[in-house]
Write an enzyme that holds these catalytic residues in place. Structure first.
Site, PDB file in Angstrom:
ATOM      1  N   LYS A  50       0.843  -1.208   0.000  1.00 39.26           N
ATOM      2  CA  LYS A  50       0.000   0.000   0.000  1.00 39.26           C
ATOM      3  C   LYS A  50       0.872   1.249   0.000  1.00 39.26           C
ATOM      4  O   LYS A  50       0.627   2.208  -0.728  1.00 39.26           O
ATOM      5  CB  LYS A  50      -0.930  -0.010   1.233  1.00 39.26           C
ATOM      6  CG  LYS A  50      -2.031  -1.056   1.127  1.00 39.26           C
ATOM      7  CD  LYS A  50      -2.767  -1.262   2.446  1.00 39.26           C
ATOM      8  CE  LYS A  50      -3.752  -2.418   2.296  1.00 39.26           C
ATOM      9  NZ  LYS A  50      -4.398  -2.811   3.545  1.00 39.26           N
ATOM     10  N   GLN A  94      -4.432  -1.279   9.642  1.00 36.53           N
ATOM     11  CA  GLN A  94      -4.300  -2.615   9.071  1.00 36.53           C
ATOM     12  C   GLN A  94      -4.881  -3.659  10.033  1.00 36.53           C
ATOM     13  O   GLN A  94      -4.521  -3.689  11.212  1.00 36.53           O
ATOM     14  CB  GLN A  94      -2.818  -2.917   8.780  1.00 36.53           C
ATOM     15  CG  GLN A  94      -2.587  -4.249   8.094  1.00 36.53           C
ATOM     16  CD  GLN A  94      -3.185  -4.305   6.686  1.00 36.53           C
ATOM     17  OE1 GLN A  94      -3.087  -3.368   5.914  1.00 36.53           O
ATOM     18  NE2 GLN A  94      -3.830  -5.418   6.367  1.00 36.53           N
ATOM     19  N   ASP A 117     -10.897   2.921   4.268  1.00 35.74           N
ATOM     20  CA  ASP A 117     -11.269   1.499   4.159  1.00 35.74           C
ATOM     21  C   ASP A 117     -12.786   1.354   4.031  1.00 35.74           C
ATOM     22  O   ASP A 117     -13.282   0.275   3.690  1.00 35.74           O
ATOM     23  CB  ASP A 117     -10.797   0.736   5.403  1.00 35.74           C
ATOM     24  CG  ASP A 117      -9.645  -0.212   5.093  1.00 35.74           C
ATOM     25  OD1 ASP A 117      -9.430  -0.520   3.913  1.00 35.74           O
ATOM     26  OD2 ASP A 117      -8.969  -0.635   6.045  1.00 35.74           O
TER      27      ASP A 117
END
Ligand code: NAP
Length: 294
Positions: A50, A94, A117
């Site tokens: 990422k 994460q 997200d």
């Protein structure tokens, strides 16, 4: 008949380039922060990928690494600081988090405007209502693949296999917003082969290697495989028995090289959308959920 292969790597590369160009055109350098707690090796790889993709797109990206011993209060403190930082447009924590930390509490602490997200309940609710929202990256990637492959969604019978919060549920909402007629199936559904045979679009997101068989697929149906699994020999494979289905489908995604590459590209897109919305630049680029689900 052999299916058209939907090339996720090519579509993702084009989307990443488009996002970088849009960011440059708006004069906006989106700021993304990835928070990694602990030292799970798979998470470390995802975070590195990422970080690299965001850097390549010209974003201001950094990873905040916290030790596995970090408590929930300390993590919430980090998130509060990132929420308050005007240079930060997107915050991604994460997952999974170390056991003692409540994932829900952490996700709810993220400013919904920075929730790239798309997991915050406010964004989940907006998506469920068909309103503009930051949408989870993998489902958004599936919608982008369908659009790039010019799959007609209006009125189409779509079957989504799997109802997780990061996969099947948001996908069903996006397909509904795009005017498909959606069936959301799961482990308790009866007669999945029959449900599949009725569908013009089958999207598998179950985490069950090769469960969708060739004779489940109606001739010419579009098959999108979200699954990332290992087969008995340890090779990467999807939820779809690819070798069987490729002879029945009209179009199909491979694993690897299908949905997988879209997830990071859509993270970049979400971060740009968040940056534009927060900074108030080029408001015309903000689109409602219906058109965000191409
Ligand atoms: P998950 O949270 O385990 O959810 C799996 C879903 O599939 C559940 O709703 C479950 O039903 C359903 N299911 C399980 N077995 C089934 C069966 N035999 N028949 C019908 N439905 C069944 O998994 P997830 O996180 O959504 O991930 C699914 C797959 O996508 C995994 O392979 C994962 O690695 C992959 N994935 C890929 C990406 C990407 O970037 N491409 C991103 C995320 C996930 P119940 O609700 O009834 O239990």
């Amino acid at each position: 008949m052999s299916a058209r292969i939907i090339d996720g790597r090519a579509v993702a590369a084009a989307l990443r380039a488009e996002v970088a160009a849009r960011a440059a055109a708006t004069g906006c350098t989106p700021g993304l922060v990835v928070v990694l707690v602990g030292d799970d090796p798979a998470s470390a790889v995802y975070v590195r990928n990422k970080d690299r993709a965001a850097r390549e797109a010209g974003f201001a990206v950094r990873t905040v690494r916290l030790p596995a011993t970090t408590g929930e209060a300390a993590l919430l403190g980090t998130i509060a600081a990132l929420n308050a930082d005007p240079a930060v447009d997107g915050i991604l924590v994460q997952l999974p988090l170390p056991g003692a930390i409540r994932t829900g509490a952490v996700i709810e602490a993220i400013d919904p405007a920075k929730d790239v997200d798309g997991f915050h309940p406010l964004n989940v609710g907006r998506l469920a209502r068909g309103e503009a929202a930051l949408v989870p990256c993998t489902p958004r990637g599936v919608m982008r693949l369908l659009a790039a492959s010019e799959v007609a969604l209006r009125g189409a019978r779509a079957l989504v296999l799997g109802r997780s919060a990061i996969g099947g549920r948001p996908l069903a909402a996006l397909l509904t917003a795009a005017d498909a007629t959606v069936t959301l199936a799961h482990s308790q559904s009866r007669d999945l082969p029959a449900e599949c045979r009725r569908a013009e679009i089958v999207i598998a997101a179950t985490g069950r290697a090769g469960m969708v068989r060739g004779d489940w697929i109606a001739p010419g149906a579009v098959v999108i495989d979200v699954g990332i699994n290992r087969d008995a020999e340890g090779r990467l494979c999807g939820d779809v028995a690819y070798a069987e289905c490729v002879g029945h489908a009209g179009a199909i995604t491979p694993v690897p090289g299908g949905v997988g590459p879209m997830t990071i590209a859509c993270l970049l897109e979400n971060t740009l959308v968040a940056a534009i919305a927060r900074r108030g630049v080029q408001k015309s680029e903000q689109r409602p959920a219906r058109s965000q689900s191409p």
